[in-house]
Each structure stands twice: as C-alpha cells, then as structure tokens.
Design a protein around this motif. Sequence first.
Motif, PDB file in Angstrom:
ATOM      1  N   ALA A 158       0.826  -1.204   0.000  1.00 14.75           N
ATOM      2  CA  ALA A 158       0.000   0.000   0.000  1.00 14.75           C
ATOM      3  C   ALA A 158       0.866   1.262   0.000  1.00 14.75           C
ATOM      4  O   ALA A 158       0.522   2.274  -0.637  1.00 14.75           O
ATOM      5  N   ILE A 159       1.996   1.205   0.685  1.00 10.71           N
ATOM      6  CA  ILE A 159       2.908   2.348   0.714  1.00 10.71           C
ATOM      7  C   ILE A 159       3.447   2.644  -0.681  1.00 10.71           C
ATOM      8  O   ILE A 159       3.504   3.789  -1.122  1.00 10.71           O
ATOM      9  N   TYR A 160       3.811   1.582  -1.422  1.00  8.39           N
ATOM     10  CA  TYR A 160       4.303   1.785  -2.796  1.00  8.39           C
ATOM     11  C   TYR A 160       3.202   2.350  -3.692  1.00  8.39           C
ATOM     12  O   TYR A 160       3.449   3.263  -4.495  1.00  8.39           O
ATOM     13  N   ALA A 161       2.002   1.794  -3.578  1.00  8.68           N
ATOM     14  CA  ALA A 161       0.899   2.247  -4.416  1.00  8.68           C
ATOM     15  C   ALA A 161       0.622   3.734  -4.207  1.00  8.68           C
ATOM     16  O   ALA A 161       0.424   4.493  -5.176  1.00  8.68           O
ATOM     17  N   LYS A 162       0.618   4.143  -2.967  1.00  5.59           N
ATOM     18  CA  LYS A 162       0.316   5.542  -2.676  1.00  5.59           C
ATOM     19  C   LYS A 162       1.455   6.464  -3.113  1.00  5.59           C
ATOM     20  O   LYS A 162       1.213   7.608  -3.533  1.00  5.59           O
ATOM     21  N   HIS A 163       2.688   5.953  -3.042  1.00  3.26           N
ATOM     22  CA  HIS A 163       3.812   6.756  -3.513  1.00  3.26           C
ATOM     23  C   HIS A 163       3.742   6.934  -5.033  1.00  3.26           C
ATOM     24  O   HIS A 163       4.012   8.019  -5.565  1.00  3.26           O
ATOM     25  N   ILE A 164       3.360   5.880  -5.736  1.00  3.88           N
ATOM     26  CA  ILE A 164       3.209   5.956  -7.193  1.00  3.88           C
ATOM     27  C   ILE A 164       2.149   6.983  -7.558  1.00  3.88           C
ATOM     28  O   ILE A 164       2.346   7.839  -8.430  1.00  3.88           O
ATOM     29  N   MET A 165       1.002   6.915  -6.889  1.00  2.00           N
ATOM     30  CA  MET A 165      -0.088   7.839  -7.201  1.00  2.00           C
ATOM     31  C   MET A 165       0.285   9.294  -6.908  1.00  2.00           C
ATOM     32  O   MET A 165      -0.162  10.211  -7.591  1.00  2.00           O
ATOM     33  N   ALA A 166       1.140   9.479  -5.898  1.00  2.00           N
ATOM     34  CA  ALA A 166       1.505  10.840  -5.499  1.00  2.00           C
ATOM     35  C   ALA A 166       2.629  11.428  -6.346  1.00  2.00           C
ATOM     36  O   ALA A 166       2.770  12.656  -6.413  1.00  2.00           O
ATOM     37  N   THR A 167       3.415  10.574  -6.999  1.00  2.00           N
ATOM     38  CA  THR A 167       4.631  11.086  -7.649  1.00  2.00           C
ATOM     39  C   THR A 167       4.738  10.826  -9.149  1.00  2.00           C
ATOM     40  O   THR A 167       5.578  11.430  -9.813  1.00  2.00           O
ATOM     41  N   ILE A 168       3.920   9.913  -9.701  1.00  2.00           N
ATOM     42  CA  ILE A 168       4.065   9.559 -11.113  1.00  2.00           C
ATOM     43  C   ILE A 168       2.769   9.872 -11.867  1.00  2.00           C
ATOM     44  O   ILE A 168       1.730   9.249 -11.630  1.00  2.00           O
ATOM     45  N   LYS A 169       2.855  10.823 -12.786  1.00  5.02           N
ATOM     46  CA  LYS A 169       1.692  11.192 -13.586  1.00  5.02           C
ATOM     47  C   LYS A 169       1.489  10.162 -14.699  1.00  5.02           C
ATOM     48  O   LYS A 169       2.444   9.703 -15.320  1.00  5.02           O
TER      49      LYS A 169
END
Length: 407
Positions: free
Chosen positions: A164-175
């Motif tokens: 979940a931490i990776y998923a949220k980091h992806i959503m926050a940083t990768i357009k």
Amino acid sequence: MYKIDRRTFVTAASAAALFSSSRVGAAEKKYDDGVSDTEIKIGHTCPYSGPASSYGVIGKAHQAYWKAVNDRGGINGRKINFISYDDGYSPPKTVEMVRKLVEEDKVLCIFNALGTAPNTAIRKYLNAKKVPHLYVGSGWSGWGDPKHFPWTIGYQPDFQTEAAIYAKHIMATIKDAKIGILMQNDDFGKDYFEGFKKALGNKSDQIVQTVTYESTDPTVDSQIIQLKASGANVLFSITIPKFTAQAIRKAADIGWKPVHYIDVWGTSVATAMKPAGFENCQGIITSQYLMDPSDHKWDGDADMKAWREFMAQYMPGANTADMSYPSTYSVDYLMEQTLKRCGDDLTRANLMKQATSFQDFKVPLLIPGITVSTSDTDFYPIQALQLARFQGESWEQFGSVIHADNS
C-alpha cells in the motif's frame, strides 16, 4: 546445593527461610516439551537448498546468535538447543520437518520458520497442537489472525501494508502511471498484489499487465519482455533476491527503464543488487524497517557497532551487506527477550502470552521510530516502514517513517 554469599551474615532462621523459599521457587517451575532445568529446545526450518537457498544464511545466522547466547550462560541458566532443518522451500518438506521437530525432537516452539507457503502449510498443524509458531519468517498478512490461529504470530511489517505504501507513492509522484507487476505465484506474491490493488482503489486500472513466475523457474526473462511490451512505465517486482537480480538485469539488457519498486524481501545488496549490477539499480525504490549496514549513516550507531562486533566474532567472513543478517539478529533478540520474560514458567501458553505482551519495545537495528508492540488482539509486531532509494552501492532512506495506520 544452595549457595550463600559469604559476605552476607546469615542466621539459622534466615538460612531456613532461604531454604524454604528456594524450595517454593523450585516447585513453581513449569515446563512443557523442550524444556528442562538446563535446556530450551527451539525448532526452525530454512531453505539451505533449493530455489530459495540464498536464504540459507538466515539459518546459519540463527545458529551463530544462539551460540553467542549460550556463551553468555544461556537464558536464565538454560542453554538454547536450536534445531534447524532444511526444507528446500518446499511446503510438503516443511510439514515433514516440523512434525519431526514437534513429535520427535519435542521442541518448545517453532521459531522464525522461513517462507510464506512453507509456513502456511504448517500453521493449522501447529495451532491444533497448541505449539507456539513464533515470529514467522514472512510478512504475509495472514499471520495476524489471533481469532482463528492464536498460536501463530508474525514479525516484520505485513506485505499488504508495504504494498500500500508503494501504491500511494506511485499515485503521489508519477503522472499517468502504467504499472506492470512481476509476482511470485504463491501466497507471498498474491498478498502483496492484493494490498497494492486495494490501495490503488479506483485507479487500479493503471495496472496494465501482471505476470507471474514459479519459485522453481530458471529465469524471469520472458516475463520482463512481456511487461515491457505492455507499455508499462512503472514496475513493481514481488520477488525473492534471485529473481530480483534477473529482473533488473533483463530490463537493462532490453533497454527498459521503468520506475522500479521492489518488495523488501528482494532487496539484499549482496544477493540481489550486486548480482544485478549496481549500475542497473540506480533509483530503484523499496522500503525498510531495519538499519542497512551498507548505509554509512549508521556507522556510529551503538546497536550497529554491537552487531558488527557480533558478526566479527561469530560469523567472520560473512557478507555484512546481506540484509538477512541484521534481520535475523533483530528477531533473535526479540525471541531471547520473550524467553527471558517467561522466567521459570516455560510453558507454551506462557511463551505465547509473553510474545503478545510487548509495548513500544526497542529492538536492536530497527530504524529509529520503529518499535515492537503486540497484544492478545494484535499479532503484527512491527507496523511501520520507511521508503528508500538505491544510490551508488547502497540504499538511502528518504521521507519519514510511515505507520500502518496512515499508509
């Protein structure tokens, strides 16, 4: 024989009282299988051979730790008899070895047996036998189920929280992320995937390709080719070190440069990143709950210094860049403290009670801000992580510690 310090004056009455209290203390000793006045038997399984044999160093590190404990006099005067068998990362073999440990060797408990599928195969048996299944060597979220499996408890942060931490980091940083997933086809891979997809929520359609591999496969080359062809610009590898190295190398060979996330189990510098080629690993992201010996910022830390002294004395020549060693050291320390808290009540029930009674307990080599907490309803000892990025030849942490309740 009762020894009385010669520096203390003892009257006949007080000597009698001392003798009486000692007899009471002796009478209060409570033992289950695997325990005597001089010994505590602990059972363990590990893949010293087979597809996950790179984890065999974990068993060797356990042996070294308990030798160190015994050299210090043991635990409350009892030496640890650590019995470890090779299960080849094969669940049927794990079942065979654990039955031998429980029924023939008569161990007090099974401790830190390695692997999701192997531990899943023995969980029902150990709970039916009421044998503590302690600090499981896997982050599968199913270990924290005291209602159905009150004799099984995990240790590290669970896979779903990490994913979940990776998923949220992806959503926050990768357009416009297009995510490809490489996953091991067992409970290990599926648990990560479930947590990852759940955290993406209504953005789960950003997963454009998911491919699996078997732990017995020779390579994951074809899977990486498939993932590149899908158009993915993000890769989440749910892999053990052998396949982590292969995935990184193959992606470099075919000129694919996705933003790459790797589960914490697959990120050993010694057995994954170095074989992959450090030049191919730059910028890869993972998470950590332990201090990484290859990160020089920990060189002055007292726990790190103590660990290095232990390694130099009990495992000379071992590759200290392998995260298996600090991981094993930390869980061994927790097990040692659990046994110490049992005192002379070394029953399986009391061992389980002590294992589920830690609050904000500091364990050596855990990242500052991360502690162990358990209760009779909380079987997840560690529920925090920190993101890290590979730079040069080591992992460098960034951001702050992320706890499960806000992941």
